[in-house]
Design a protein around this motif. Structure first.
Motif, PDB file in Angstrom:
ATOM      1  N   GLY A  13     -38.775  33.005 -43.610  1.00 51.03           N
ATOM      2  CA  GLY A  13     -38.498  32.170 -42.437  1.00 51.03           C
ATOM      3  C   GLY A  13     -37.144  31.488 -42.578  1.00 51.03           C
ATOM      4  O   GLY A  13     -36.252  31.977 -43.284  1.00 51.03           O
ATOM      5  N   ASN A  14     -37.039  30.349 -41.946  1.00 53.81           N
ATOM      6  CA  ASN A  14     -35.773  29.616 -41.873  1.00 53.81           C
ATOM      7  C   ASN A  14     -35.213  29.256 -43.260  1.00 53.81           C
ATOM      8  O   ASN A  14     -34.041  29.489 -43.555  1.00 53.81           O
ATOM      9  CB  ASN A  14     -36.049  28.344 -41.043  1.00 53.81           C
ATOM     10  N   VAL A  15     -36.071  28.725 -44.120  1.00 49.80           N
ATOM     11  CA  VAL A  15     -35.597  28.273 -45.441  1.00 49.80           C
ATOM     12  C   VAL A  15     -35.225  29.473 -46.309  1.00 49.80           C
ATOM     13  O   VAL A  15     -34.175  29.494 -46.961  1.00 49.80           O
ATOM     14  CB  VAL A  15     -36.682  27.401 -46.128  1.00 49.80           C
ATOM     15  N   GLY A 153     -36.308  14.222 -42.644  1.00 49.61           N
ATOM     16  CA  GLY A 153     -35.087  14.437 -41.864  1.00 49.61           C
ATOM     17  C   GLY A 153     -35.363  14.506 -40.375  1.00 49.61           C
ATOM     18  O   GLY A 153     -34.591  13.999 -39.558  1.00 49.61           O
ATOM     19  N   THR A 154     -36.483  15.137 -40.021  1.00 49.39           N
ATOM     20  CA  THR A 154     -36.807  15.301 -38.597  1.00 49.39           C
ATOM     21  C   THR A 154     -36.977  13.942 -37.916  1.00 49.39           C
ATOM     22  O   THR A 154     -36.421  13.707 -36.841  1.00 49.39           O
ATOM     23  CB  THR A 154     -38.111  16.122 -38.462  1.00 49.39           C
ATOM     24  N   THR A 155     -37.720  13.045 -38.540  1.00 45.85           N
ATOM     25  CA  THR A 155     -37.954  11.751 -37.879  1.00 45.85           C
ATOM     26  C   THR A 155     -36.668  10.936 -37.825  1.00 45.85           C
ATOM     27  O   THR A 155     -36.407  10.249 -36.836  1.00 45.85           O
ATOM     28  CB  THR A 155     -39.065  10.932 -38.567  1.00 45.85           C
ATOM     29  N   ASN A 156     -35.836  11.021 -38.867  1.00 43.37           N
ATOM     30  CA  ASN A 156     -34.589  10.253 -38.787  1.00 43.37           C
ATOM     31  C   ASN A 156     -33.681  10.828 -37.707  1.00 43.37           C
ATOM     32  O   ASN A 156     -32.995  10.088 -36.997  1.00 43.37           O
ATOM     33  CB  ASN A 156     -33.871  10.212 -40.132  1.00 43.37           C
ATOM     34  N   GLN A 176     -36.660  21.101 -33.982  1.00 41.95           N
ATOM     35  CA  GLN A 176     -37.328  22.372 -34.300  1.00 41.95           C
ATOM     36  C   GLN A 176     -36.321  23.519 -34.251  1.00 41.95           C
ATOM     37  O   GLN A 176     -36.296  24.374 -35.137  1.00 41.95           O
ATOM     38  CB  GLN A 176     -38.466  22.623 -33.317  1.00 41.95           C
ATOM     39  N   GLU A 177     -35.477  23.503 -33.207  1.00 46.00           N
ATOM     40  CA  GLU A 177     -34.495  24.593 -33.084  1.00 46.00           C
ATOM     41  C   GLU A 177     -33.484  24.580 -34.233  1.00 46.00           C
ATOM     42  O   GLU A 177     -33.007  25.617 -34.670  1.00 46.00           O
ATOM     43  CB  GLU A 177     -33.766  24.475 -31.738  1.00 46.00           C
ATOM     44  N   LEU A 178     -33.168  23.388 -34.714  1.00 43.33           N
ATOM     45  CA  LEU A 178     -32.196  23.278 -35.811  1.00 43.33           C
ATOM     46  C   LEU A 178     -32.822  23.601 -37.172  1.00 43.33           C
ATOM     47  O   LEU A 178     -32.139  23.595 -38.193  1.00 43.33           O
ATOM     48  CB  LEU A 178     -31.607  21.864 -35.839  1.00 43.33           C
ATOM     49  N   GLY A 179     -34.132  23.855 -37.171  1.00 40.24           N
ATOM     50  CA  GLY A 179     -34.798  24.240 -38.428  1.00 40.24           C
ATOM     51  C   GLY A 179     -35.109  23.056 -39.315  1.00 40.24           C
ATOM     52  O   GLY A 179     -35.296  23.211 -40.521  1.00 40.24           O
ATOM     53  N   TYR A 180     -35.174  21.843 -38.755  1.00 39.47           N
ATOM     54  CA  TYR A 180     -35.487  20.665 -39.569  1.00 39.47           C
ATOM     55  C   TYR A 180     -36.994  20.466 -39.696  1.00 39.47           C
ATOM     56  O   TYR A 180     -37.484  20.031 -40.737  1.00 39.47           O
ATOM     57  CB  TYR A 180     -34.901  19.386 -38.949  1.00 39.47           C
ATOM     58  N   ALA A 181     -37.705  20.736 -38.602  1.00 34.22           N
ATOM     59  CA  ALA A 181     -39.132  20.380 -38.553  1.00 34.22           C
ATOM     60  C   ALA A 181     -39.981  21.389 -39.316  1.00 34.22           C
ATOM     61  O   ALA A 181     -39.579  22.541 -39.528  1.00 34.22           O
ATOM     62  CB  ALA A 181     -39.584  20.300 -37.107  1.00 34.22           C
ATOM     63  N   SER A 291     -28.396  15.291 -46.683  1.00 33.59           N
ATOM     64  CA  SER A 291     -29.180  15.938 -45.630  1.00 33.59           C
ATOM     65  C   SER A 291     -30.577  16.224 -46.171  1.00 33.59           C
ATOM     66  O   SER A 291     -30.719  16.824 -47.232  1.00 33.59           O
ATOM     67  CB  SER A 291     -28.522  17.243 -45.201  1.00 33.59           C
ATOM     68  N   GLY A 292     -31.585  15.802 -45.414  1.00 36.90           N
ATOM     69  CA  GLY A 292     -32.948  15.892 -45.913  1.00 36.90           C
ATOM     70  C   GLY A 292     -33.729  17.079 -45.414  1.00 36.90           C
ATOM     71  O   GLY A 292     -34.905  17.234 -45.746  1.00 36.90           O
ATOM     72  N   ALA A 293     -33.109  17.925 -44.620  1.00 29.94           N
ATOM     73  CA  ALA A 293     -33.801  19.106 -44.100  1.00 29.94           C
ATOM     74  C   ALA A 293     -32.736  20.092 -43.648  1.00 29.94           C
ATOM     75  O   ALA A 293     -31.558  19.750 -43.533  1.00 29.94           O
ATOM     76  CB  ALA A 293     -34.705  18.717 -42.927  1.00 29.94           C
ATOM     77  N   GLY A 294     -33.172  21.315 -43.408  1.00 31.99           N
ATOM     78  CA  GLY A 294     -32.234  22.339 -42.930  1.00 31.99           C
ATOM     79  C   GLY A 294     -31.947  23.369 -44.006  1.00 31.99           C
ATOM     80  O   GLY A 294     -32.173  23.138 -45.195  1.00 31.99           O
ATOM     81  N   GLN A 295     -31.445  24.506 -43.536  1.00 31.35           N
ATOM     82  CA  GLN A 295     -31.231  25.656 -44.425  1.00 31.35           C
ATOM     83  C   GLN A 295     -30.310  25.351 -45.598  1.00 31.35           C
ATOM     84  O   GLN A 295     -30.640  25.645 -46.748  1.00 31.35           O
ATOM     85  CB  GLN A 295     -30.594  26.799 -43.634  1.00 31.35           C
ATOM     86  N   GLU A 296     -29.153  24.753 -45.304  1.00 34.25           N
ATOM     87  CA  GLU A 296     -28.150  24.597 -46.373  1.00 34.25           C
ATOM     88  C   GLU A 296     -28.641  23.616 -47.435  1.00 34.25           C
ATOM     89  O   GLU A 296     -28.543  23.887 -48.637  1.00 34.25           O
ATOM     90  CB  GLU A 296     -26.806  24.104 -45.813  1.00 34.25           C
ATOM     91  N   SER A 297     -29.140  22.481 -46.963  1.00 33.85           N
ATOM     92  CA  SER A 297     -29.563  21.458 -47.929  1.00 33.85           C
ATOM     93  C   SER A 297     -30.704  21.977 -48.800  1.00 33.85           C
ATOM     94  O   SER A 297     -30.712  21.781 -50.024  1.00 33.85           O
ATOM     95  CB  SER A 297     -29.985  20.197 -47.169  1.00 33.85           C
ATOM     96  N   THR A 298     -31.671  22.671 -48.183  1.00 26.64           N
ATOM     97  CA  THR A 298     -32.810  23.170 -48.959  1.00 26.64           C
ATOM     98  C   THR A 298     -32.341  24.234 -49.951  1.00 26.64           C
ATOM     99  O   THR A 298     -32.766  24.253 -51.118  1.00 26.64           O
ATOM    100  CB  THR A 298     -33.897  23.725 -48.024  1.00 26.64           C
ATOM    101  N   ALA A 299     -31.425  25.103 -49.506  1.00 29.07           N
ATOM    102  CA  ALA A 299     -30.886  26.126 -50.412  1.00 29.07           C
ATOM    103  C   ALA A 299     -30.207  25.462 -51.605  1.00 29.07           C
ATOM    104  O   ALA A 299     -30.336  25.922 -52.750  1.00 29.07           O
ATOM    105  CB  ALA A 299     -29.896  27.022 -49.666  1.00 29.07           C
ATOM    106  N   SER A 300     -29.511  24.369 -51.366  1.00 26.76           N
ATOM    107  CA  SER A 300     -28.822  23.667 -52.457  1.00 26.76           C
ATOM    108  C   SER A 300     -29.823  23.255 -53.549  1.00 26.76           C
ATOM    109  O   SER A 300     -29.565  23.455 -54.743  1.00 26.76           O
ATOM    110  CB  SER A 300     -28.108  22.431 -51.873  1.00 26.76           C
ATOM    111  N   GLY A 301     -30.960  22.698 -53.133  1.00 25.20           N
ATOM    112  CA  GLY A 301     -31.961  22.257 -54.120  1.00 25.20           C
ATOM    113  C   GLY A 301     -32.595  23.426 -54.855  1.00 25.20           C
ATOM    114  O   GLY A 301     -32.818  23.361 -56.072  1.00 25.20           O
ATOM    115  N   ILE A 302     -32.893  24.498 -54.121  1.00 28.20           N
ATOM    116  CA  ILE A 302     -33.532  25.663 -54.763  1.00 28.20           C
ATOM    117  C   ILE A 302     -32.563  26.285 -55.777  1.00 28.20           C
ATOM    118  O   ILE A 302     -32.948  26.637 -56.905  1.00 28.20           O
ATOM    119  CB  ILE A 302     -33.949  26.705 -53.694  1.00 28.20           C
TER     120      ILE A 302
END
Ligand code: HSE
Length: 417
Positions: A13-15, A153-156, A176-181, A291-302
């Protein structure tokens, strides 16, 4: 050069596709790796990973020639099963799944230990913002007394946009469209996602047990645009905050909307940013944000987890938390707050006196009261900022207030001082 690690990615999926893009295009990575296979039940039209081998049964990834399985399918039970089987097959696991770590982290870490492999989850909290390794390693010399953060990230993002005048529904759709939720965005907006994250951080900071249940979790669904306008008049902004605090009586744990002083560090963080304030004995109070959500930030942590694995010759030398000590969670009703109280009342004489009496009967005194312009249907909003009072007294007052037909609407937001 680090050791070669062979990677199997589960989920597409997105992540997962964001991670694939970073691994395929980022030339700055000091990581010697190959993506051996992907476990994807279906193709993703946004990303074609060919010629990488695809397994339609994600469990087949475990049997492939991989060193580390990256779990990005989300959810709890299937993810748990997948992680368990991978660990028991001697594969390291990296996951961004906070729900599975919150619910089953303790047994999964024990299993990883048993098979002398690692379960790493930097992206499970605040995506790539490096809070997990910081608490598990870098702050080891410190005693942490409090963690307070905007962890979703979504709520903020939604609250920041509402503050600018946009609607809740539209901004949730954008998130949702930005892949945060989350795939089920109710987990974001009802406070559960932030609750999972503060539960994990509390366990890392206080070595408390997971899972922990029965603490106060509340979402942003009741927040309206007028709350931002009224809060601003008193020098506050509306945020969603999760808090873990160690006290002499146990651990205070909560996840709910709050009013923060407009001048505070956390209040200034807008959009998808997460921010955490950590109180420690040696470093004092410090802050991190990212950034607390989204493709790039999550990829950074992984990728940071993959780099840790690839650099460590002997994986048993890496620190993993144990999540073992059960601590007492202080009942929410015993905590004390100042409150923003929003009431809509019938515009007739004597109502304000009645409201004052209901709260006074619970020893709740008012710091500020402001009556607003009349709405339609003879309704008038009243905003009250209370003095500090016990949560139980406030809940008693709310219960009583809801019995009076002149009080048409009522809500509170706790103030974080
Ligand atoms: N849905 C999550 C959030 C993703 O908005 O924070 C990152 O955990």
């Amino acid at each position: 050069m680090s050791n070669l690690i062979k990677i199997g990615i589960c989920g597409w999926g997105n992540v997962a596709t964001g991670l694939y893009k970073q691994l395929s295009t980022n030339n700055n990575l000091d990581l010697n790796f190959e993506i051996t296979c992907i476990g994807a039940r279906r193709d993703n039209p946004k990303c074609d990973p060919s010629p990488i081998k695809i397994h339609r049964d994600i469990f087949d990834v475990i049997d492939d020639d991989i060193d580390v399985l990256i779990e990005l399918i989300g959810g709890v039970e299937v993810a748990k099963d997948l992680i368990e089987r991978a660990l028991a097959s001697g594969k390291h696991v990296v996951t961004a799944n906070k729900a599975v770590i919150f619910e089953h982290g303790k047994e999964l870490i024990a299993l990883a230990d048993q098979y002398n492999v690692k379960l790493l989850f930097e992206s499970a909290v605040c995506a790539g913002t490096p809070i997990i390794k910081m608490l598990s390693n870098d702050l080891q010399a410190n005693e942490v007394s409090k963690i307070a953060g905007m962890l979703n990230g979504t709520t903020n993002y939604i609250l920041s946009k509402m503050e600018e005048g946009e609607s809740y529904e539209q901004t949730l759709k954008n998130a949702q469209e930005l892949g945060y939720a989350e795939p089920d965005p109710s987990l974001d907006v009802n406070g559960t996602d932030a609750a999972h994250k503060i539960g994990i951080l509390s366990s890392l900071a206080f070595n408390s047990s997971l899972p922990v249940h029965g603490f106060h979790i509340e979402g942003i669904e009741q927040i309206t645009q007028s709350d931002f306008i009224f809060a601003r008049e008193f020098g506050f902004v509306v945020k969603h905050l999760a808090v873990a605090k160690k006290t002499a009586h146990g651990v205070e744990l909560r996840s709910h909307p709050t009013l923060l002083k407009s001048s505070s560090n956390l209040a200034s963080l807008k959009g998808v940013r997460n921010g955490i304030q950590i109180d420690t004995d040696l470093l004092g109070e410090f802050h991190i944000a990212g950034s607390g959500a989204g493709q790039e930030s999550t990829a950074s942590g992984i990728i940071s987890d993959l780099i840790s694995l690839s650099r460590t010759e002997n994986s048993s030398s890496m620190n993993m938390p144990e999540f073992t000590n059960a601590v007492k969670i202080i009942p929410f009703t015993e905590l004390s707050f100042r409150y923003y109280i929003y009431l809509e009342v019938k515009d007739k004489s004597g109502v304000l006196a009645k409201v004052t009496k209901i709260f006074a009967d619970q020893n709740i005194s008012f710091d500020k009261v402001s009556q607003k312009e009349q709405l339609s249907d003879n309704k008038v909003p009243i905003i009250i900022i209370s003095d500090p009072i016990n949560e139980l007294n406030m809940q008693n007052a709310l219960k009583e207030a809801r019995c009076h037909e002149e009080i048409l609407d009522l809500k509170i937001i706790r103030i974080e001082d």
